[in-house]
Enzyme design. Structure first.
Site, mmCIF file in Angstrom:
data_model
loop_
_atom_site.group_PDB
_atom_site.id
_atom_site.type_symbol
_atom_site.label_atom_id
_atom_site.label_comp_id
_atom_site.label_asym_id
_atom_site.label_seq_id
_atom_site.Cartn_x
_atom_site.Cartn_y
_atom_site.Cartn_z
ATOM 1 N N GLY A 92 0.842 -1.350 -0.056
ATOM 2 C CA GLY A 92 -0.031 0.109 -0.019
ATOM 3 C C GLY A 92 0.754 1.295 -0.104
ATOM 4 O O GLY A 92 0.257 2.429 -0.128
ATOM 5 N N SER A 96 5.147 -5.597 0.756
ATOM 6 C CA SER A 96 4.410 -5.620 -0.465
ATOM 7 C C SER A 96 3.739 -7.001 -0.652
ATOM 8 O O SER A 96 4.398 -8.174 -0.473
ATOM 9 C CB SER A 96 5.406 -5.461 -1.487
ATOM 10 O OG SER A 96 4.742 -5.510 -2.678
ATOM 11 N N SER A 97 2.643 -7.127 -1.450
ATOM 12 C CA SER A 97 1.709 -8.366 -1.659
ATOM 13 C C SER A 97 2.748 -9.055 -2.879
ATOM 14 O O SER A 97 2.383 -10.351 -3.029
ATOM 15 C CB SER A 97 0.801 -7.871 -2.123
ATOM 16 O OG SER A 97 0.542 -6.934 -3.247
ATOM 17 N N GLU A 98 3.741 -8.164 -3.390
ATOM 18 C CA GLU A 98 4.539 -8.914 -4.698
ATOM 19 C C GLU A 98 5.959 -9.515 -3.881
ATOM 20 O O GLU A 98 6.574 -9.889 -4.643
ATOM 21 C CB GLU A 98 4.757 -7.879 -5.428
ATOM 22 C CG GLU A 98 3.589 -7.393 -6.388
ATOM 23 C CD GLU A 98 2.751 -8.598 -7.243
ATOM 24 O OE1 GLU A 98 3.240 -9.850 -7.195
ATOM 25 O OE2 GLU A 98 2.102 -8.069 -8.017
ATOM 26 N N HIS A 156 9.395 -3.217 -9.494
ATOM 27 C CA HIS A 156 8.286 -3.584 -10.166
ATOM 28 C C HIS A 156 7.241 -2.289 -10.373
ATOM 29 O O HIS A 156 7.226 -1.593 -9.317
ATOM 30 C CB HIS A 156 7.512 -4.667 -9.354
ATOM 31 C CG HIS A 156 5.968 -4.884 -10.028
ATOM 32 N ND1 HIS A 156 5.929 -5.012 -11.194
ATOM 33 C CD2 HIS A 156 4.704 -4.630 -9.322
ATOM 34 C CE1 HIS A 156 4.415 -5.043 -11.283
ATOM 35 N NE2 HIS A 156 3.930 -4.929 -10.195
ATOM 36 N N HIS A 180 4.487 -0.105 -13.425
ATOM 37 C CA HIS A 180 3.589 -0.354 -14.506
ATOM 38 C C HIS A 180 3.652 0.633 -15.762
ATOM 39 O O HIS A 180 2.876 1.816 -16.005
ATOM 40 C CB HIS A 180 2.164 0.066 -13.939
ATOM 41 C CG HIS A 180 1.695 -0.813 -12.737
ATOM 42 N ND1 HIS A 180 0.828 -0.502 -11.601
ATOM 43 C CD2 HIS A 180 2.586 -2.041 -12.113
ATOM 44 C CE1 HIS A 180 0.889 -1.334 -10.700
ATOM 45 N NE2 HIS A 180 1.842 -2.252 -10.951
ATOM 46 N N HIS A 187 -0.030 -5.961 -16.567
ATOM 47 C CA HIS A 187 0.431 -5.758 -15.412
ATOM 48 C C HIS A 187 1.761 -4.733 -15.323
ATOM 49 O O HIS A 187 1.382 -3.571 -14.749
ATOM 50 C CB HIS A 187 0.681 -6.995 -14.781
ATOM 51 C CG HIS A 187 1.056 -6.939 -13.248
ATOM 52 N ND1 HIS A 187 1.269 -8.337 -12.489
ATOM 53 C CD2 HIS A 187 1.365 -5.909 -12.341
ATOM 54 C CE1 HIS A 187 1.401 -7.739 -11.122
ATOM 55 N NE2 HIS A 187 1.432 -6.399 -11.082
HETATM 56 P P1 13P Z 1 1.638 -3.691 -2.856
HETATM 57 O O1 13P Z 1 1.112 -2.065 -2.624
HETATM 58 O O2 13P Z 1 1.244 -4.548 -2.083
HETATM 59 O O3 13P Z 1 3.254 -3.419 -3.106
HETATM 60 O O4 13P Z 1 1.125 -4.059 -4.424
HETATM 61 C C1 13P Z 1 1.117 -3.100 -5.371
HETATM 62 C C2 13P Z 1 1.208 -3.840 -6.728
HETATM 63 O O5 13P Z 1 1.738 -3.106 -7.812
HETATM 64 C C3 13P Z 1 0.911 -4.940 -7.125
HETATM 65 O O6 13P Z 1 1.517 -5.539 -8.247
#
Ligand code: 13P
Length: 212
Positions: A44, A72-74, A93, A95, A157
């Site tokens: 987040g 991070s979720s990644e 990572h 976008h 992505h």
């Molecule tokens: P996080 O905030 O959990 O890092 O997720 C952001 C994101 O770009 C997932 O691909």
């Protein structure tokens, strides 16, 4: 350079991604590896507002959390990058619009200019078609493609890039986005010539880009 200095550099690189329009709001994530510890942006987090003391710390081998911040979720994808590429010290990572557009067309990213070889050390960047973000399946698919190049396009992505320093990893993301932009622009007119193995060999013989 100690961990604090590198995290400071990484925070600045993350802010640059936002300022250049390569990621928005709380999208994207960044990390570095110091010994067996991975420092990763918390889930987040807004990438223009990171500072060294806000990073989550995780054990590279076990994935166990080492401080109170939620990673991070990644995280699975970042850990898979460090395990697949022992040369990786940083992972970014984000976008980038042109890279993401290309990846969503199901295309890989070819070398369009000599600098592609200098910065990316590959003939093209491979593609992982869309897999749900944050999953172990995405992490494994990325790890497999990293045998071919230090960065991978992610369908619908973005991109994930590795490198031996924060600066080189950021440069790889910027170069990939520049290349995707040139490629897509050229493709609007006809199918462009892309650089090939022979072009790369000739550049090596000419010692092109040795000062980078
Ligand atoms: P996080 O905030 O959990 O890092 O997720 C952001 C994101 O770009 C997932 O691909």
């Amino acid at each position: 350079m100690d961990a604090y200095d590198v995290l400071d550099e990484l925070s600045e690189a993350a802010a640059e991604l936002v300022h250049r329009g390569l990621v928005l709001a709380s999208g994207g994530n960044v990390s570095i590896r110091v010994g067996d510890t991975v420092y990763i942006s918390p889930t987040g987090a807004r990438l223009h507002a990171l500072s060294p003391e806000t990073f989550a710390q995780v054990d590279l081998h076990t994935g166990k959390r080492l401080n109170e911040f939620k990673p991070s979720s990644e995280l699975p994808m970042h850990l898979a990058c460090y395990r697949a590429r022992p040369d990786a010290v940083a992972v970014i990572h984000c976008h980038p619009p042109h890279v993401t557009a290309l990846a969503s067309l199901g295309l890989t990213l070819p070398a369009m200019t000599a600098d592609f070889f200098v910065y990316l050390d590959a003939l093209y960047l491979p593609l992982v078609p869309y897999i749900t973000p944050g999953t172990e399946a995405l992490a494994q698919a990325v790890a497999e493609k990293l045998a071919q190049a230090p960065a991978v396009l992610l369908g619908n992505h973005g991109i994930i890039a590795t490198g031996p320093s924060v600066k080189r990893t950021l440069d790889r993301v910027l170069l990939a986005e520049e290349t995707a932009r040139v490629y897509l622009l050229a493709k609007q007119h006809s199918e462009p010539r892309v650089l090939n193995e022979e072009d790369w060999r000739a550049l090596r013989e000419a010692h092109y880009g040795k000062g980078q």
